[in-house]
Enzyme design. Structure first.
Site, PDB file in Angstrom:
ATOM      1  N   HIS A 175      31.838  50.456  46.195  1.00  0.00           N
ATOM      2  CA  HIS A 175      31.253  51.954  46.252  1.00  0.00           C
ATOM      3  C   HIS A 175      31.411  52.807  47.096  1.00  0.00           C
ATOM      4  O   HIS A 175      30.521  52.856  48.072  1.00  0.00           O
ATOM      5  CB  HIS A 175      29.942  51.988  45.784  1.00  0.00           C
ATOM      6  N   HIS A 213      24.160  49.035  46.057  1.00  0.00           N
ATOM      7  CA  HIS A 213      26.063  49.444  45.560  1.00  0.00           C
ATOM      8  C   HIS A 213      26.260  49.658  46.538  1.00  0.00           C
ATOM      9  O   HIS A 213      27.925  49.405  46.733  1.00  0.00           O
ATOM     10  CB  HIS A 213      26.137  49.898  44.513  1.00  0.00           C
ATOM     11  N   GLY A 253      20.348  55.353  38.830  1.00  0.00           N
ATOM     12  CA  GLY A 253      20.449  54.201  38.241  1.00  0.00           C
ATOM     13  C   GLY A 253      18.852  53.960  38.508  1.00  0.00           C
ATOM     14  O   GLY A 253      18.306  53.568  37.074  1.00  0.00           O
ATOM     15  N   HIS A 292      32.593  56.397  42.644  1.00  0.00           N
ATOM     16  CA  HIS A 292      31.538  56.149  41.867  1.00  0.00           C
ATOM     17  C   HIS A 292      31.701  54.863  42.376  1.00  0.00           C
ATOM     18  O   HIS A 292      30.766  53.961  43.202  1.00  0.00           O
ATOM     19  CB  HIS A 292      30.539  56.683  41.228  1.00  0.00           C
ATOM     20  N   ARG A 338      -5.042  26.287  32.609  1.00  0.00           N
ATOM     21  CA  ARG A 338      -5.851  27.363  33.238  1.00  0.00           C
ATOM     22  C   ARG A 338      -6.960  28.034  33.511  1.00  0.00           C
ATOM     23  O   ARG A 338      -7.232  28.415  34.989  1.00  0.00           O
ATOM     24  CB  ARG A 338      -5.662  28.753  32.135  1.00  0.00           C
ATOM     25  N   GLU A 342       4.825  44.139  34.212  1.00  0.00           N
ATOM     26  CA  GLU A 342       4.802  42.623  34.669  1.00  0.00           C
ATOM     27  C   GLU A 342       5.851  42.917  35.840  1.00  0.00           C
ATOM     28  O   GLU A 342       6.119  42.211  36.541  1.00  0.00           O
ATOM     29  CB  GLU A 342       5.308  41.532  33.245  1.00  0.00           C
ATOM     30  N   HIS A 346       3.307  35.414  20.535  1.00  0.00           N
ATOM     31  CA  HIS A 346       3.082  35.058  22.010  1.00  0.00           C
ATOM     32  C   HIS A 346       2.911  33.602  22.136  1.00  0.00           C
ATOM     33  O   HIS A 346       2.417  33.011  22.455  1.00  0.00           O
ATOM     34  CB  HIS A 346       1.247  35.625  21.736  1.00  0.00           C
TER      35      HIS A 346
END
Length: 659
Positions: free
Chosen positions: A25, A65, A155, A259, A350, A404, A466
């Protein structure tokens, strides 16, 4: 200093490297060469003679990139990256891989390429800087005082991860983070405005950032923007750099044609002529060498001054200096297991993990972590310590919010920065949200720790959305990820200790919501065994067993109960507990053969997840008590009966297998 010459030299190296590889690139490095030239010759605090200097600025090429940009800068700055490596771009054995790789190329702070993750890593680095500063700086001496600089592209801003991490960075007021946005409106498919017309300035301002817009080819404007960004200490800074992709190319500047593809020999020659450059390939003018040599001398003096300040700080602050060494080395003390809580009543793993964490926090001051808005369910909050947030970086508890993938990228950034050992938590079923960052952690050999709870259909009433039926095995198939599924509360402590000792890659602890009994160590062979990954915990007879039963986690107890019923009928049955496949497969062949009872043809596995991958241990004709369909919404105990995860059903499957 002729910054045009510096920038054009970077452009020439980028063009030549991509052309030599016939892959890569070139456009982005050519477009951002001016910004990079100003930053690296006038602002970036680093010492190529000591790449690991603790108080260096961090530079993250999130738009990985455009890797020839950072390779050119590392070479020119004096890192151990000779021109031959640039000439060998993207080739076997080179230090110049297609995308920058941490641990592979000196000076690369983090592996980038999956768009947006570098932005998240940089947020983690900036947080780590604030946390170290809060712990170790004194009124007299600031031994931690550096910036985190990032180059990102459209991006990154289109990927959802940037929303997560930039939102949190603004919330936390990371005033030493500076992002340069390469606004050239070009992607592989053409003009990004076919899908992307965000008002980026309003977006970043809404996140709580300082925002500036400049001509990305105007050196004075670039310098002024950096000065303004450094002057703003309450907010992270976002500099929109209006650039032209493939700057200088007579026929491809501003086009997606440059690109992700070489310019072509003819266009490279035309571009060099247009920029007034030598036609020689990989040419670096002596004046440019002199600029970077002078900068290197300057940076050596800056580090020498810091070293003197650091030595004085150590002398004046002996207790802090001792803590600094603990944070930087992160050694796990001997006898750690003796400091962990004792369990004698049924408890969810847990919950056991939560109690274990409280003890670990007292023994390991560098251990920090948090959850993606589930600390109360993951049991990962450190009760005796403060939260981390804006103007409050002394604490040890992160609140990531429902972010997350952002959490995973930030964790990686904190870990590569140094000074802390990081854990993060969510439900196991949401591992798919963190999987991209877990994969990059595995690539980088980062010892981050994931606490993934609610590990099976025992979640119950929340239903199949779940219930992570397929998730554990999907994690096990990822290279360099060590997955633990402990069988009882005490083994959970062993899993934590093994995870902390694993410094070569990520560890994942898969933990239950439902209570598990504490297994009888006098009856079953368990003490000290988890470190081997799998072990024989019960056998009813001598020699080669008639039946081999493998189980993990919450299914170990029902497997033992079924085995004892079979044993009472005269079957020589062996139960193997396999809390960690990866550790087992690291054992020698003799141990593996002994545990797996080579020669025993009747084999079965019991695990509340898919049967995928277990063929390796039980063969094509082995029996399974697994879950190869999605779950259902009902109380967990009822689901266990309906799905066949009872001692009676395990016994029946074993009887059928035995014929």
């Amino acid at each position: 200093m002729d910054l045009n010459l510096v920038a054009n030299t970077i452009r020439g190296l980028a063009m030549d490297g991509v052309q030599a590889a016939n892959s890569g690139h070139p456009g982005m490095p050519m477009g951002m060469a001016d910004v990079a030239a100003v930053l690296w010759t006038q602002y970036l605090k680093h010492n190529p003679a000591n790449p690991d200097w603790a108080d260096r600025d961090r530079f993250v090429l999130s738009a990985g990139h455009g890797s020839m940009l950072i390779y050119s800068l590392l070479h020119l700055s004096g890192y151990d990256l000779p021109i031959e490596e640039l000439q060998n771009f993207r080739q076997w054995g080179s230090k110049t891989a297609g995308h920058p790789e941490y641990g592979h190329t000196v000076g690369v702070e983090t592996t980038t390429g999956p768009l947006g993750q570098g932005c998240g890593n940089a947020v983690g680095m900036a947080i780590a800087e604030e946390m170290l500063a809060a712990r170790f700086n004194t009124e007299a001496q600031k031994i931690v005082d550096h910036h985190t600089y990032v180059i990102c592209s459209e991006g990154e801003l289109e990927e959802g991860i940037s929303n997560e991490v930039f939102s949190l960075a603004g919330n936390h007021g990371l005033g030493k983070m500076v992002v340069f946005y390469d606004e050239n409106f070009i992607s592989i498919e053409g003009d990004v405005r076919i899908t992307y017309t965000d008002d980026i300035e309003k977006r970043m301002e809404a996140y709580g950032w300082q925002v500036q817009r400049i001509d990305g080819h105007d050196h004075a404007a670039i310098a002024a923007a950096i000065d303004a960004a450094k002057a703003e200490t309450e907010k992270p800074s976002f500099i929109v750099c209006e650039t032209k992709i493939g700057f200088g190319s007579p026929n491809k500047e501003g086009s997606h044609d440059c690109h992700g593809a070489p310019l072509g020999e003819e266009e490279v020659a035309l571009t060099k002529k247009a920029l007034g450059m030598s036609e020689e390939k990989f040419f670096v003018p002596q004046d440019v060498r002199d600029v970077f040599a002078a900068r290197l001398d300057e940076m050596k003096k800056v580090e020498a001054a810091w070293n003197a300040d650091f030595a004085a700080w150590q002398t004046e602050n002996a207790a802090l200096a001792a803590q600094w060494n603990i944070h930087m080395t992160q050694e796990i003390p001997a006898g750690l297991s003796e400091k962990l809580p004792v369990f004698d009543a049924p408890i969810a793993t847990r919950s056991a993990s939560g109690k274990i964490l409280q003890s670990l926090a007292k023994e390991l001051p560098f251990l920090v972590g948090g959850s993606a808005d589930l600390a109360g369910s993951n049991m990962t909050y450190l009760n005796d310590y403060a939260d981390i947030g804006k103007d409050a970086f002394e604490g040890r508890n992160f609140h990531y919010g429902v972010r997350e993938i952002g959490m995973g990228a930030i964790m990686n950034g904190i870990q590569v920065h140094g000074g802390f050992r990081i854990y993060g938590a969510t439900f196991l079923v949401f591992a798919d949200y963190v999987r991209p960052t877990l994969r990059v952690a595995a690539l980088m050999n980062l010892p981050v720790i994931y606490v993934l709870t609610h590990d099976s259909f025992w979640v119950g009433e929340d239903g199949p959305t779940h219930q992570p039926i397929e998730t554990i095995n999907s994690l096990r198939m990822m290279p360099n990820v060590t997955v633990f599924r402990p069988s009882d509360p005490k083994e959970t402590g062993c899993a934590w200790e093994a995870a902390l000792k694993n410094t070569a890659g990520p560890s994942v602890l898969c933990l239950t919501r439902q209570n598990l009994a504490v297994l009888d160590r006098e009856k079953y062979n368990m003490d000290g065994q988890l470190a081997k990954g799998a072990y024989t915990m019960f056998q009813s007879g001598e020699g080669l067993p008639d039946l081999l039963m493998i189980a993990t986690g919450s299914e170990v107890k029902i497997t033992l109960d079924a085995a004892e019923k079979l044993a009472a009928e005269g079957t020589n049955v062996r139960v193997v507990n396999m809390p960690c496949r990866e550790l087992f497969e690291a054992q020698d062949a003799a141990y593996q053969s002994e545990v797996m009872a080579d020669g025993c043809t009747k084999r079965m596995v019991v695990e509340a997840g898919t049967s995928f991958g277990w063929e390796k241990y039980i063969g094509r004709c082995g029996a399974t008590v697994c879950k190869d369909t999605f779950g259902a919404s009902a109380p967990g105990g009822l689901l266990a009966e309906k799905f066949g995860f009872t001692a009676d059903n395990v016994y029946n499957v074993a009887k059928d297998l035995m014929g």
